[in-house]
Design a protein around this motif. Sequence first.
Motif, PDB file in Angstrom:
ATOM      1  N   GLU A   8       0.846  -1.188   0.000  1.00  0.00           N
ATOM      2  CA  GLU A   8       0.000   0.000   0.000  1.00  0.00           C
ATOM      3  C   GLU A   8       0.885   1.244   0.000  1.00  0.00           C
ATOM      4  OE1 GLU A   8      -2.814  -0.034   3.187  1.00  0.00           O
ATOM      5  OE2 GLU A   8      -3.648  -2.006   2.636  1.00  0.00           O
ATOM      6  N   LYS A   9       0.432   2.280  -0.697  1.00  0.00           N
ATOM      7  CA  LYS A   9       1.180   3.532  -0.742  1.00  0.00           C
ATOM      8  C   LYS A   9       0.235   4.702  -0.975  1.00  0.00           C
ATOM      9  CE  LYS A   9       4.649   6.411  -1.019  1.00  0.00           C
ATOM     10  NZ  LYS A   9       5.424   6.770   0.187  1.00  0.00           N
ATOM     11  N   SER A  10       0.388   5.732  -0.147  1.00  0.00           N
ATOM     12  CA  SER A  10      -0.399   6.953  -0.302  1.00  0.00           C
ATOM     13  C   SER A  10       0.526   8.146  -0.407  1.00  0.00           C
ATOM     14  CB  SER A  10      -1.333   7.153   0.902  1.00  0.00           C
ATOM     15  OG  SER A  10      -2.270   6.109   0.999  1.00  0.00           O
ATOM     16  N   LYS A  14      -4.229  10.849  -0.877  1.00  0.00           N
ATOM     17  CA  LYS A  14      -4.538  10.042  -2.057  1.00  0.00           C
ATOM     18  C   LYS A  14      -3.848   8.691  -1.966  1.00  0.00           C
ATOM     19  CE  LYS A  14      -4.789  10.205  -7.091  1.00  0.00           C
ATOM     20  NZ  LYS A  14      -4.489  10.993  -8.313  1.00  0.00           N
ATOM     21  N   LYS A  15      -4.637   7.643  -1.946  1.00  0.00           N
ATOM     22  CA  LYS A  15      -4.087   6.287  -1.891  1.00  0.00           C
ATOM     23  C   LYS A  15      -3.794   5.824  -3.310  1.00  0.00           C
ATOM     24  CE  LYS A  15      -4.560   2.198   0.936  1.00  0.00           C
ATOM     25  NZ  LYS A  15      -5.371   1.525   1.974  1.00  0.00           N
ATOM     26  N   LYS A  18      -3.268  -0.036  -3.470  1.00  0.00           N
ATOM     27  CA  LYS A  18      -4.323  -0.434  -2.539  1.00  0.00           C
ATOM     28  C   LYS A  18      -4.283  -1.935  -2.246  1.00  0.00           C
ATOM     29  CE  LYS A  18      -7.098   3.360  -4.364  1.00  0.00           C
ATOM     30  NZ  LYS A  18      -8.315   3.777  -5.107  1.00  0.00           N
ATOM     31  N   ASP A  54       3.861   2.191   2.370  1.00  0.00           N
ATOM     32  CA  ASP A  54       3.334   2.401   3.719  1.00  0.00           C
ATOM     33  C   ASP A  54       3.105   1.091   4.451  1.00  0.00           C
ATOM     34  OD1 ASP A  54       3.172   5.164   3.165  1.00  0.00           O
ATOM     35  OD2 ASP A  54       1.203   4.899   2.236  1.00  0.00           O
TER      36      ASP A  54
END
Length: 251
Positions: A8-10, A14-15, A18, A54
């Motif tokens: 996951e990365k934002s 804003k993601k 997912k 993340d």
Amino acid sequence: MIELANIEKSFGDKKILKGINLSVDEGDVVALIGPSETGKTTLLRTINFLEKADKGTIQIADQVLDVNQAKESEIIDLRGKTAMVFQNYSLFKNKTLLENVMEGLVIVQGIDKSEAESIAKAEIERVGLGHKLDAYPKEISGGQQQRIGIARALALKPQVLLLDEPTSSLDPETSVEVLKILKEVAKSGITMIIATHEMAFAENVSNRVVFMEDGYIIEDGSPDQIFNHAHEQRTIDFVQEISRDIFEEGE
């Protein structure tokens, strides 16, 4: 060879990614396709920690890192298993082409300069620019600069080659030159993951195609499956849309 689990990365609110799960076998050539701003580049950059995810785990060969517990030394070790080819070439403007390719060998890998020069020359020859060793980036075309970017990556002898839209800044004719080089590289057996808008490359050179949209992997399969027998309606719609755009451009 490569195992991504629940990545996951934002960026801010804003993601972008997912919960990405992806397995890549040794020698695979995987094309990441999909609409713009869907997470392809971000996914590539999280694999070697150019962007820190993340959440999730990343495995390359026998090294497994939890992104939230990885030590700097472990990240450096994992990053050393990869090499990146960027869309904007990222060459040192004040260094010759030979010096650009030698840089990582000498500074990062600590290889003796004479050995580094020999390796660099061989890789520059491999991409067809052996006659330009002493030229500077401003003295060659964009396509030639990208070929030097590929040579620089290959000189590091990575286990995994990551390519971020390597032809996006090039005109169609120059793109073909670069894609021919990548086709030859793919034949060498190196594991490659390439974010690309070049559907012909994805269909004819890769052995896996991953269709992404809105931070998710929608479908993952062989080129024949993705382009001719897709299971997901969104994949079908995307392929048809791309095919229609290519046809209209050719009119």
